[in-house]
Design a protein around this motif. Structure first.
Motif, short mmCIF file in Angstrom:
data_model
loop_
_atom_site.label_atom_id
_atom_site.label_comp_id
_atom_site.label_asym_id
_atom_site.label_seq_id
_atom_site.Cartn_x
_atom_site.Cartn_y
_atom_site.Cartn_z
N SER A 156 52.25 -42.32 31.97
CA SER A 156 53.22 -42.32 33.07
C SER A 156 54.60 -42.80 32.64
N SER A 157 54.77 -43.11 31.33
CA SER A 157 56.00 -43.82 30.95
C SER A 157 57.27 -42.99 31.18
N LEU A 158 57.21 -41.67 30.98
CA LEU A 158 58.41 -40.85 31.21
C LEU A 158 58.82 -40.92 32.69
N HIS A 159 57.82 -40.91 33.56
CA HIS A 159 58.12 -40.92 35.00
C HIS A 159 58.66 -42.29 35.44
N THR A 160 58.13 -43.35 34.82
CA THR A 160 58.69 -44.68 35.08
C THR A 160 60.15 -44.71 34.63
N ALA A 161 60.43 -44.07 33.49
CA ALA A 161 61.81 -44.03 32.97
C ALA A 161 62.72 -43.19 33.89
N VAL A 188 69.50 -52.17 26.49
CA VAL A 188 68.07 -51.91 26.72
C VAL A 188 67.25 -52.87 25.86
N ILE A 189 66.47 -53.73 26.52
CA ILE A 189 65.63 -54.71 25.81
C ILE A 189 64.20 -54.18 25.79
N GLY A 190 63.74 -53.73 24.63
CA GLY A 190 62.39 -53.18 24.49
C GLY A 190 62.43 -51.66 24.40
N LEU A 191 62.16 -51.15 23.20
CA LEU A 191 62.13 -49.69 23.01
C LEU A 191 60.68 -49.25 22.81
N GLY A 192 59.83 -49.59 23.79
CA GLY A 192 58.45 -49.13 23.77
C GLY A 192 58.36 -47.79 24.48
N ALA A 193 57.21 -47.55 25.13
CA ALA A 193 56.98 -46.26 25.77
C ALA A 193 58.06 -45.96 26.81
N VAL A 194 58.30 -46.90 27.73
CA VAL A 194 59.28 -46.64 28.79
C VAL A 194 60.71 -46.80 28.27
N GLY A 195 60.96 -47.88 27.53
CA GLY A 195 62.32 -48.19 27.08
C GLY A 195 62.93 -47.07 26.24
N THR A 196 62.11 -46.44 25.40
CA THR A 196 62.63 -45.34 24.57
C THR A 196 63.05 -44.17 25.45
N ALA A 246 63.07 -53.86 29.48
CA ALA A 246 61.99 -52.86 29.37
C ALA A 246 60.92 -53.38 28.40
N ALA A 247 60.81 -54.71 28.32
CA ALA A 247 59.76 -55.29 27.45
C ALA A 247 58.80 -56.07 28.35
N LEU A 248 58.68 -57.35 28.09
CA LEU A 248 57.72 -58.14 28.87
C LEU A 248 58.40 -58.80 30.06
N GLY A 267 65.80 -52.93 35.37
CA GLY A 267 64.95 -52.30 34.37
C GLY A 267 63.52 -52.19 34.85
N PRO A 268 62.68 -51.51 34.05
CA PRO A 268 61.30 -51.28 34.48
C PRO A 268 60.33 -52.42 34.21
N ALA A 269 60.71 -53.41 33.40
CA ALA A 269 59.75 -54.48 33.07
C ALA A 269 59.25 -55.14 34.36
N VAL A 295 62.39 -50.65 41.04
CA VAL A 295 62.87 -49.88 39.88
C VAL A 295 61.72 -49.20 39.13
N SER A 296 60.57 -49.89 39.02
CA SER A 296 59.51 -49.45 38.10
C SER A 296 58.46 -48.55 38.74
N ALA A 297 58.73 -48.01 39.93
CA ALA A 297 57.67 -47.31 40.67
C ALA A 297 57.46 -45.85 40.27
N1 LIG Z 1 54.31 -47.69 31.22
C1 LIG Z 1 54.64 -47.55 32.49
O1 LIG Z 1 54.59 -46.46 33.07
C2 LIG Z 1 55.13 -48.75 33.25
C3 LIG Z 1 55.16 -48.69 34.66
C4 LIG Z 1 55.67 -49.77 35.38
C5 LIG Z 1 56.13 -50.89 34.70
N2 LIG Z 1 56.06 -50.94 33.34
C6 LIG Z 1 56.55 -52.15 32.67
O2 LIG Z 1 57.60 -51.79 31.76
C7 LIG Z 1 57.56 -52.65 30.62
C8 LIG Z 1 57.44 -51.80 29.35
O3 LIG Z 1 56.26 -51.04 29.43
P1 LIG Z 1 55.83 -50.06 28.24
O4 LIG Z 1 54.72 -49.23 28.77
O5 LIG Z 1 57.05 -49.41 27.68
O6 LIG Z 1 55.26 -51.12 27.20
P2 LIG Z 1 55.26 -51.00 25.59
O7 LIG Z 1 54.28 -52.01 25.14
O8 LIG Z 1 55.10 -49.58 25.17
O9 LIG Z 1 56.74 -51.44 25.19
C9 LIG Z 1 57.19 -52.76 25.22
C10 LIG Z 1 58.17 -52.91 24.06
O10 LIG Z 1 58.81 -54.17 24.16
C11 LIG Z 1 58.91 -54.71 22.85
N3 LIG Z 1 59.04 -56.16 22.98
C12 LIG Z 1 58.10 -57.10 23.23
N4 LIG Z 1 58.65 -58.31 23.27
C13 LIG Z 1 59.97 -58.15 23.07
C14 LIG Z 1 61.08 -59.04 22.99
N5 LIG Z 1 60.91 -60.35 23.16
N6 LIG Z 1 62.30 -58.53 22.75
C15 LIG Z 1 62.47 -57.21 22.56
N7 LIG Z 1 61.47 -56.31 22.63
C16 LIG Z 1 60.23 -56.78 22.87
C17 LIG Z 1 57.63 -54.28 22.16
O11 LIG Z 1 57.77 -54.32 20.74
C18 LIG Z 1 57.50 -52.85 22.67
O12 LIG Z 1 58.17 -51.91 21.86
C19 LIG Z 1 56.38 -53.60 30.84
O13 LIG Z 1 56.85 -54.76 31.47
C20 LIG Z 1 55.50 -52.83 31.80
O14 LIG Z 1 54.68 -53.70 32.57
C21 LIG Z 1 55.58 -49.90 32.60
#
Ligand SMILES: NC(=O)c1ccc[n+]([C@@H]2O[C@H](COP(=O)([O-])OP(=O)(O)OC[C@H]3O[C@@H](n4cnc5c(N)ncnc54)[C@H](O)[C@@H]3O)[C@@H](O)[C@H]2O)c1
Length: 361
Positions: A156-161, A188-196, A246-248, A267-269, A295-297
């Motif tokens: 779901s990460s693209l849709h969250t983005a 942008v803090i966190g380039l994981g699934a959603v952040g990217t 977009a991290a924790l 942001g979505p975090a 934001v994150s819905a």
């Molecule tokens: N995936 C979804 O569809 C979704 C939906 C709603 C909310 N969220 C929230 O969005 C946030 C990101 O979700 P995600 O799925 O991308 O998670 P993810 O684990 O794919 O990405 C998180 C990223 O944050 C980085 N990170 C961790 N600690 C960090 C720090 N201190 N500083 C910088 N970067 C840091 C990690 O290395 C990772 O790349 C989470 O809080 C999650 O609960 C996600």
């Protein structure tokens, strides 16, 4: 309220604000599994299944209570016919179960969910994936976000983005008088699934980017997008227009808020505020905070829409873009009534939960 674990575990919960809290010891895995249902006033509770290390099971229950209540707000603000729920598995160590042990745990979770007869529908969360949802689905039909090849809606990460981008337009409009993102700077803090995805969408919209991640591999994304790189410890204080966590969770605290050099945070975090009172500190500094529950819905809107409501992608895009309208309502209420956006969001969610409507009248 006292919650009894099967097999001699017992925890006292001080605030009986939830409809149901079930804690079981998984008969196959031996792990404590907590399912918290905060509300089903709008429909079956929907929320993720978190599998994480907790120092003791009561911390996991406390997390389930907090996270399920946030899901009630998120689903209500998103206009969904769902209440809030969450499943939390307390791992006794940081080691994540793998292989057959993981399968046993997922079957235990599936049985716990099935026993609730559809009052709670699970999806992925920290520590669980769409593939895990397929295994869970071997024991219960009350599960969302299996991979597309297994008949689910997948990641779901693209849709969250996409929802985050809609939110950023509303935030830009509130602070700059125009929803235009081109030329603005985003941190942008966190380039994981959603952040990217968020960073890519912002880049496509012509925005300037300052990005960070604790994972060095994220530098490749920064380079691809022509973004400035900030060290993780410095990102919070980067001089940007809008900071995008977009991290924790837990990023915004009485210690970090004074360091911010941005006009807004959106942001979505999940769970960005360490405690509700931190919303006031942001307001006192004149920093607009867009509540993460709004934001994150995008992800939950899309997953439940595809799998439970069978909605078209056009309708889902409308709903996801609707996050901007919800935020405008929140900001209007906050401005008019001199309350924080967090308070306005909580009131709006309460109103929807108890009247079924998002708008006044
Ligand atoms: N995936 C979804 O569809 C979704 C939906 C709603 C909310 N969220 C929230 O969005 C946030 C990101 O979700 P995600 O799925 O991308 O998670 P993810 O684990 O794919 O990405 C998180 C990223 O944050 C980085 N990170 C961790 N600690 C960090 C720090 N201190 N500083 C910088 N970067 C840091 C990690 O290395 C990772 O790349 C989470 O809080 C999650 O609960 C996600």
């Amino acid at each position: 309220m006292t919650v009894a674990f099967q097999h001699a575990l017992s925890v006292t919960i001080p605030n009986p604000s939830h409809e149901l809290v079930q804690v079981v010891r998984g008969p196959r895995s031996g792990f404590a599994i907590c399912v918290a249902i905060h509300s089903t006033a709008l429909g079956p509770a929907a929320g993720g299944c978190r599998i994480a290390h907790y120092t003791d099971p009561s911390a996991a229950i406390a997390d389930a209570l907090r996270l399920s209540a946030a899901m009630t707000e998120k689903n209500a603000l998103a206009g969904l016919e769902h209440g809030g729920g969450k499943a939390v598995v307390a791992l006794p160590t940081a080691a994540r179960p793998t292989g057959a042990e993981r399968g046993e745990l997922l079957h235990d979770i599936g049985d716990a969910i099935e026993s609730l007869g559809g009052r709670y529908i699970a999806g992925p969360d920290v520590g669980s994936s769409p593939v895990d949802m397929s295994v869970l689905g071997e024991r219960t039909s009350y599960v969302c976000c299996r991979p597309v090849e297994d008949g689910g809606s997948g990641d779901s990460s693209l849709h969250t983005a996409r929802g985050t981008l809609a939110a950023l337009h509303a935030v830009a409009e509130e602070i700059f008088g125009t929803p235009e993102l081109a030329g603005r700077t985003f941190g942008v803090i966190g380039l994981g699934a959603v952040g990217t995805h968020v960073a890519r969408l912002l880049h496509q919209a012509g925005a300037r980017l300052v990005v960070t991640d604790v994972a060095p591999a994220a530098r490749d994304v920064a380079e691809e997008l022509g973004a400035s790189w900030s060290e993780p410890g410095d990102a919070l204080a980067a001089e940007v227009d809008i900071l995008v966590p977009a991290a924790l969770g837990g990023l915004l605290t009485p210690e970090t808020v004074p360091q911010l050099r941005c006009a807004a945070v959106a942001g979505p975090a999940n769970n960005q505020l360490d405690q509700p009172a931190t919303a006031k500190l942001l307001a006192e500094r004149g920093i607009l905070w867009a509540p993460d529950v709004a934001v994150s819905a995008g992800g939950v809107i899309h997953a439940t829409g595809v799998e439970l409501r069978r909605e078209s992608e056009d309708r889902l895009s409308e709903r996801i873009d609707g996050i901007a309208g919800t935020l405008r309502q929140i900001f209007d209420a906050a401005r008019t009534r001199q309350i924080t956006p967090a308070e306005a969001a909580a009131e709006l969610a309460w109103q929807r939960t108890h009247t079924g409507r998002l708008s006044e009248g």
